[in-house]
Design an enzyme around this catalytic site. Structure first.
Site, PDB file in Angstrom:
ATOM      1  N   ASP A 160       0.875  -1.179   0.000  1.00 27.38           N
ATOM      2  CA  ASP A 160       0.000   0.000   0.000  1.00 27.38           C
ATOM      3  C   ASP A 160       0.905   1.219   0.000  1.00 27.38           C
ATOM      4  O   ASP A 160       1.001   1.950   0.975  1.00 27.38           O
ATOM      5  CB  ASP A 160      -0.898  -0.046   1.234  1.00 27.38           C
ATOM      6  CG  ASP A 160      -1.900   1.098   1.284  1.00 27.38           C
ATOM      7  OD1 ASP A 160      -1.888   1.931   0.355  1.00 27.38           O
ATOM      8  OD2 ASP A 160      -2.668   1.169   2.249  1.00 27.38           O
ATOM      9  N   THR A 218       3.095   4.692  -1.698  1.00 28.90           N
ATOM     10  CA  THR A 218       2.904   5.939  -2.430  1.00 28.90           C
ATOM     11  C   THR A 218       3.299   5.710  -3.883  1.00 28.90           C
ATOM     12  O   THR A 218       3.605   4.588  -4.285  1.00 28.90           O
ATOM     13  CB  THR A 218       3.774   7.052  -1.823  1.00 28.90           C
ATOM     14  OG1 THR A 218       5.144   6.615  -1.810  1.00 28.90           O
ATOM     15  CG2 THR A 218       3.341   7.364  -0.397  1.00 28.90           C
ATOM     16  N   PRO A 253      10.087   8.596  -1.207  1.00 26.79           N
ATOM     17  CA  PRO A 253      10.289   7.500  -0.260  1.00 26.79           C
ATOM     18  C   PRO A 253       9.780   6.145  -0.745  1.00 26.79           C
ATOM     19  O   PRO A 253      10.259   5.110  -0.309  1.00 26.79           O
ATOM     20  CB  PRO A 253       9.500   7.963   0.973  1.00 26.79           C
ATOM     21  CG  PRO A 253       9.421   9.440   0.861  1.00 26.79           C
ATOM     22  CD  PRO A 253       9.353   9.726  -0.609  1.00 26.79           C
TER      23      PRO A 253
END
Length: 284
Positions: free
Chosen positions: A155, A157, A162
């Protein structure tokens, strides 16, 4: 003076929401975190200016990333979630009493703390006793795991900043190793509609399909994500999400959902022709 949140989807397309007030902002060690409040979408959360979650439509994303694999194999006991700092994925997983252990690996503790305070609708189960939160890079965490999990949910980004390492061949290979012999990997697969996101989708799919016996892509409509047309990847060592779906077994659990249902489970794997063509491009 009016305040608007605007996200650039392409050089020629922007998406905006009128903001009532800003609740929280922080520049963490990894990214900028903003939590805003609006009339139309309720509270919403962005990272480096990109939409992550809104109170109004988060149920769509979290239903689809969790209940599709769980209905495919209701015997899942051990789950690894990478990312998911808003807590919505964890909330849905904890509804399954059969799950014994949920490890959540989130690189940025500031995200979790902000969501606990300002987004309790999604973060409400982060302190449940089966949930173990590790603040670490997900890429690094899975390197040392072998045959540990029945389900891994990525899940993450988008594939820069990051979250960039979570879209590499090394990462997916380590996920394969970390899964049990009948393990399932589900990841958010980006949008097929705009060229930039479509490239990320194809890159991720190509890397995953070289590892797993079963590879599928499914879809949902998420109004606040770029184009609204969003994909998820389903990869498995054993279970086919359509052939192995046991409708009665899942319904017997008595889990009430707002978006997911077992008819939709089958239908969401029926992709538009343009998406099928994209996924098949590298095979030709």
């Amino acid at each position: 003076m009016e305040l608007w949140y605007t996200e650039k989807h392409t050089e020629d397309v922007k998406f905006s929401i009128r903001v009532d007030r800003e609740l929280y902002t922080e520049q963490s060690k990894f990214q900028r975190i903003d939590i805003l409040e609006s009339k139309e979408f309720g509270r919403f959360f962005t990272l480096d200016g990109l939409m992550m979650v809104t109170e109004k439509d988060e149920f769509i994303y979290h239903d689809m990333i969790v209940h599709v694999p769980m209905a495919t194999n209701p015997n899942i006991k051990k789950v690894l979630v990478i990312g998911a700092g808003d807590g919505g994925t964890i909330r849905e997983l904890t509804r399954y009493k059969t799950i014994e252990k949920i490890d959540m690996v989130e690189i940025d503790e500031s995200v979790v703390e902000a969501c606990k305070k300002y987004l309790p609708k999604t973060a409400c189960k982060l302190e449940e006793e089966r949930v173990n939160i590790v603040y670490e890079d997900g890429l690094k965490f899975v390197r040392n795991k072998e045959n540990d999990y029945d389900l891994i949910i990525v899940d993450s980004t988008d594939p820069f900043g990051p979250g960039e390492g979570l879209f590499t061949k090394e990462f997916y290979g380590n996920c394969y190793k970390a899964l049990s012999e009948d393990g399932i990997l589900v990841n958010q697969h980006e949008s097929p509609y705009y060229e930039y996101y479509a490239k990320s989708m194809k890159d991720a799919h190509e890397k995953i399909q070289g590892l797993f016996k079963i590879n599928k892509v499914y879809q949902a409509h998420i109004p606040t994500y770029p184009s609204g047309h969003w994909l998820f990847g389903f990869a498995s060592k054993k279970y086919d999400p359509i052939k192995d779906l046991n409708v009665e077994a899942w319904k017997s659990l008595g889990i009430q959902t707002k978006y997911y249902n077992t008819d939709l489970h089958v239908g969401c794997f029926a992709l538009p022709t343009y998406v099928i063509d994209m996924l098949n491009e590298d095979k030709e």
